[in-house]
Design a protein around this motif. Sequence first.
Motif, PDB file in Angstrom:
ATOM      1  N   UNK B 128      -2.921   0.677   9.393  1.00  0.00           N
ATOM      2  CA  UNK B 128      -2.103  -0.462   8.950  1.00  0.00           C
ATOM      3  C   UNK B 128      -1.779  -0.361   7.478  1.00  0.00           C
ATOM      4  N   UNK B 129      -2.736   0.108   6.741  1.00  0.00           N
ATOM      5  CA  UNK B 129      -2.497   0.277   5.326  1.00  0.00           C
ATOM      6  C   UNK B 129      -1.340   1.241   5.126  1.00  0.00           C
ATOM      7  N   UNK B 130      -1.345   2.272   5.883  1.00  0.00           N
ATOM      8  CA  UNK B 130      -0.302   3.270   5.805  1.00  0.00           C
ATOM      9  C   UNK B 130       1.027   2.650   6.235  1.00  0.00           C
ATOM     10  N   UNK B 131       0.969   1.847   7.270  1.00  0.00           N
ATOM     11  CA  UNK B 131       2.194   1.191   7.751  1.00  0.00           C
ATOM     12  C   UNK B 131       2.772   0.313   6.654  1.00  0.00           C
ATOM     13  N   UNK B 132       1.927  -0.428   6.018  1.00  0.00           N
ATOM     14  CA  UNK B 132       2.408  -1.355   4.989  1.00  0.00           C
ATOM     15  C   UNK B 132       3.021  -0.582   3.837  1.00  0.00           C
ATOM     16  N   UNK B 133       2.418   0.485   3.510  1.00  0.00           N
ATOM     17  CA  UNK B 133       2.916   1.285   2.396  1.00  0.00           C
ATOM     18  C   UNK B 133       4.270   1.905   2.732  1.00  0.00           C
ATOM     19  N   UNK B 134       4.461   2.212   3.987  1.00  0.00           N
ATOM     20  CA  UNK B 134       5.716   2.887   4.353  1.00  0.00           C
ATOM     21  C   UNK B 134       6.754   1.914   4.872  1.00  0.00           C
ATOM     22  N   UNK B 135       6.391   0.661   4.990  1.00  0.00           N
ATOM     23  CA  UNK B 135       7.349  -0.313   5.535  1.00  0.00           C
ATOM     24  C   UNK B 135       8.587  -0.419   4.657  1.00  0.00           C
ATOM     25  N   UNK B 136       9.706  -0.380   5.299  1.00  0.00           N
ATOM     26  CA  UNK B 136      10.946  -0.580   4.569  1.00  0.00           C
ATOM     27  C   UNK B 136      11.508   0.678   3.929  1.00  0.00           C
ATOM     28  N   UNK B 137      10.788   1.748   3.990  1.00  0.00           N
ATOM     29  CA  UNK B 137      11.372   2.967   3.420  1.00  0.00           C
ATOM     30  C   UNK B 137      11.434   4.033   4.498  1.00  0.00           C
ATOM     31  N   UNK B 138      12.488   4.853   4.413  1.00  0.00           N
ATOM     32  CA  UNK B 138      12.560   5.997   5.327  1.00  0.00           C
ATOM     33  C   UNK B 138      11.937   7.179   4.581  1.00  0.00           C
ATOM     34  N   UNK B 139      10.748   7.476   4.914  1.00  0.00           N
ATOM     35  CA  UNK B 139       9.954   8.437   4.136  1.00  0.00           C
ATOM     36  C   UNK B 139      10.641   9.793   4.047  1.00  0.00           C
ATOM     37  N   UNK B 140      11.116  10.290   5.208  1.00  0.00           N
ATOM     38  CA  UNK B 140      11.722  11.632   5.207  1.00  0.00           C
ATOM     39  C   UNK B 140      12.936  11.699   4.303  1.00  0.00           C
ATOM     40  N   UNK B 141      13.760  10.621   4.426  1.00  0.00           N
ATOM     41  CA  UNK B 141      14.978  10.613   3.603  1.00  0.00           C
ATOM     42  C   UNK B 141      14.642  10.542   2.122  1.00  0.00           C
ATOM     43  N   UNK B 142      13.685   9.704   1.832  1.00  0.00           N
ATOM     44  CA  UNK B 142      13.280   9.591   0.431  1.00  0.00           C
ATOM     45  C   UNK B 142      12.740  10.910  -0.098  1.00  0.00           C
ATOM     46  N   UNK B 143      11.972  11.606   0.751  1.00  0.00           N
ATOM     47  CA  UNK B 143      11.389  12.883   0.307  1.00  0.00           C
ATOM     48  C   UNK B 143      12.478  13.925   0.108  1.00  0.00           C
ATOM     49  N   UNK B 144      13.487  13.895   0.994  1.00  0.00           N
ATOM     50  CA  UNK B 144      14.566  14.878   0.841  1.00  0.00           C
ATOM     51  C   UNK B 144      15.370  14.629  -0.416  1.00  0.00           C
ATOM     52  N   UNK B 145      15.464  13.344  -0.788  1.00  0.00           N
ATOM     53  CA  UNK B 145      16.255  12.997  -1.979  1.00  0.00           C
ATOM     54  C   UNK B 145      15.556  13.415  -3.277  1.00  0.00           C
ATOM     55  N   UNK B 146      14.265  13.739  -3.218  1.00  0.00           N
ATOM     56  CA  UNK B 146      13.532  14.084  -4.446  1.00  0.00           C
ATOM     57  C   UNK B 146      14.006  15.418  -5.038  1.00  0.00           C
TER      58      UNK B 146
END
Lengths: 899, 146
Positions: B128-146
């Motif tokens: 759940x902690x992980x879920x909360x941290x990732x809520x609202x963001x698309x992790x893969x897309x954000x990582x690709x944008x880095x």
Amino acid sequence: MRARPPRAARALLYLAAPKQDRTFILEDLEGEFAGMLRQGRGAREARRWYWGQAMASLWPSLRRMGGRGRPPGEAPSHTPGLGLDTLVQDLRYGFRMLFRYPVLSVTVIVTLGLGIGFTSTVFNIVKGFVPRELPYPDSGRILAVDLTKPTEGIDDLGFTAVDLVRWRERQTVFESLGAYGWGGGNLSVEEGRAERRSGGFLTAGVLEALKVQPILGRIFRAEEERPGEGGVIILGHELWQSLFDGASDVLGKTVYVDRQPRTVVGIMPEGFMFPQTQSFWIPLTVDPVASGDPGNPDRWMVVGRLADGVSRGRAEAQLRSIAARLQSEFPADDAGVGVLVRSLKERIVPPQYLALFYTMLATTFGVLLIACANVANLLLARASVRTREVALRGALGAGRGRLVRQMLAEVLILSVVGGGIGLWLGLVGLDWFQATFDHVMAAAGGRADEIPGWMTFDRDLRAYLFVAGATVLSCAFAGMVPALRASATEAGEAIKAGSRGSRDLTQGRFTSSLVVAEVAMSCLLLILAGLMAKSVTQLGTVALPWRTEDVFTARFALPEEEYPEAADRSAFYERLLGKVKTIPGAVVASLSDGLPGMGHGSTGFELEGRTYAADEDLPRARLGRVTPTFFETFGVRAVRGRVFADADRAGTLPVALVNESFARTHLDGDPLGDRVRTGRDDALWRTVVGVVPDLSMEMFGSGGDPDGIYVPLSQAETDPYYTYFTVRANGPSKAVLTSIRDAVGSLDRYLPLEMVLPMDGIMLRLTWFYPVFGKLFMLFGIVALFLGAIGLYGVMSFAVTQRTQEMGVRMALGAEGRGLVGLVMRKGLIQLALGLGIGLGVALLAAGRMAFLMYEVGPRDPWVFAGVTATLAAAALVATIVPARRVTKVDVVVALRGE
Amino acid sequence: MVSRGRWPSHWRMFCKGDYYSSPLQNITVDRGEDVSKGAHLGEFEHLVLLALLRLKDDAYGVTVRQEIQRRAGRRVAIGAVYACLERLERKGYVTAQVSDPQPVPGGRSRKYFVLTSEGGAALRRAREMMDRMTEGIHVDAELEAL
């Protein structure tokens, strides 16, 4: 055979893993290992994987033992196991205990460091002087063979050529047997530049017996022993470098030895200097027909290598039977002649030399014993303080094994730190000694080829490990004893003990005995060191009866081939003395066959008016052949009568001078006018014209001044082999020495000089032992005193501190400080008195055996004995008074609380 | 443990009872338990618990190690696995049971580890902690944008 996991990795895991999981971890890994093999991964890969698992598992396992990774607040689990289970905990606890008693910890560490460092340094020094093995392959099988004449007390009678031939024919126990001798020779590579070196004469069997192969060329062949066949030479490594710059095409080149050409056939490896410090070797000619004076034939040393499978005992038995047979076959030559077999090392390293160094080593181990005794004492004293604490911990559940292990861990830490310091001291000490030795040798004009090849001061790691290991073991023992005692104490009994140390008031007989032994050992070592230090001081301040300042000397040997007649030699001497004007600042010069301190040859003599039945009855004295200016050169005047004058020459009245010892011993009343002759019948009667002071006509330091006679060189019946040219000059040392070389060279450029040195350098050659070892012995004394004092202070201090509560009670009851101090000191003084008594007694016995080392110091010198006693007594007083006074100054209430 | 799925962040901030968080201390608590620092799962502990979840009845040293290596691509030492399991056992997330020797020649006992309910709860919290941290963001897309 099926592959198995590597044992070492398995053992490592066994030690590291906590007990509760050990079996599972090991079996899991074994299962995976077997699985890898089944999959066809190969035994090597599987083992490599297993090692990786073992190493990677170490740290997590150790962290578990150290209590890491537990949730906060959770107590560490008590899982007593084997090996490293709780080692990390024990070590941490040990460090805490060290900081809790900092003074004691530092004392133990310093004591261990000094003891280990000093002992290992001296061990390496002695090893340098006394080789364990000679540097030849399997040197234990090389034996030295000597003929003996027990009825005449001779045990080193060499072999003549005839003996050699007879013994070679009869013996079967040696695979190679050879004869050798040595002597000086003038070497040059071309007509001109010459230098004097010491070389060996060898038969082929010698190098075969040593089994040392040349780095170039070959060894001698058997046929080169025959007369006329031995025109070859083998050079030593250093001489090869000096004469040929190490050229590889040296074989076949010509070297002149005493102007005789010889062909170079071999170069020996670096460091080879058989038998002692020889630089070159030429074949020994074995000619049974002509080998020197028939009445006094040439004799040589014999050495042989035992044949395979032959023991020394068997060889000795055969040689003895050969000796017996020869006695009956050749009674004229061999009646009463026996044989003595020794190892070659025994012949090369004199027994007196060995005794000296082994005595040093024994003394050094005495220092180590003191250090160990100190540490044992201190650990015992500390353990007695912690008895209550240890007993409480045992009552709370700690097993006895765990308690003992914890105390041993503390000892381990102390030992490791102390051992590290000791190792560093050992390395530094050896470097210091090497530097001192090199410095003294350089000041004495020593060359590299004058030091035997086996004499090296290497850092022998085994020495350090042995000494450190022995010390650590003794510390572990010392640590275990109190640990076992403390952990065996009943908790109730320990807790009940009102005074923290009252049960240990007596310190225990063991501790007291250690203190007494320590004082005794310190006393012994200090006395030996003191006697040695006094010798060194005496030597430094002794007023020699002859001058050495501004006196320079050089030695040469006129070759018989170039100076066959006495007149030739006399002419050379005259011309050389005339050259003194060319030497800057020269005041006077002389020639002689010896020097004060270096010694002269000896002779039998007759005094007019006395009768002697046979030659053997003639008394003996030293004989010096000197030019008239000899005494002036050394700043010596006649005590009675006069010294030689220019008028005392060949053809005039034969005269002689005697020294004071001779006059005292042999001549009554006024010796002037008495007549003496050296030898019998054909010898000249000489009139004594003067008495001179004793000028050490024997090697300096050999004890006493012998009786001596001087005759003018020009009136001598025989010429000396070596001649010393001595000059007193005010000029700069280097310039004077160079001028001396030039002066001789201008008369005979082929004549090499040796020992071209200031007289101070000559004296240093004779007394090098004292500056080199004097400091070492003084260091002995300082270290022994330091350790002894530390030991006393440490134990006394602890013992007194334990009695703090008792002191508090006494003070509360009205006792005064002075009385309390006296109470404490009484025990210390008893121990001191006992220790001193034993130490002085042993020192009286031991010092007598070391008397030959002393210079002008009696082995029972009262000043040294008194000084040492006073020093130790003072140290003991300080060791008891200081802590005793400290306790009496503590507040009574604090003292009563026992804190 | 009450919360399931994704709650709005401000709701999580002020809910009481089963679940609350203190903005001052930044400590997340569950059912009144004091879940202090030691209760959060470390990365390796997380992997080990997940391995136990997968292996169910067959979780012992070797299988846990192999599972982590196969799935997470992470080489681990057997000693580390046991050390971690001991830690988890102390926290109450895992229990250990030593089996009888296997019924084969030379068969040996094994120490099996089983996830407890507390261990399961810890896993859930971590997820759940992980879920909360990732809520609202698309992790893969954000990582690709880095």
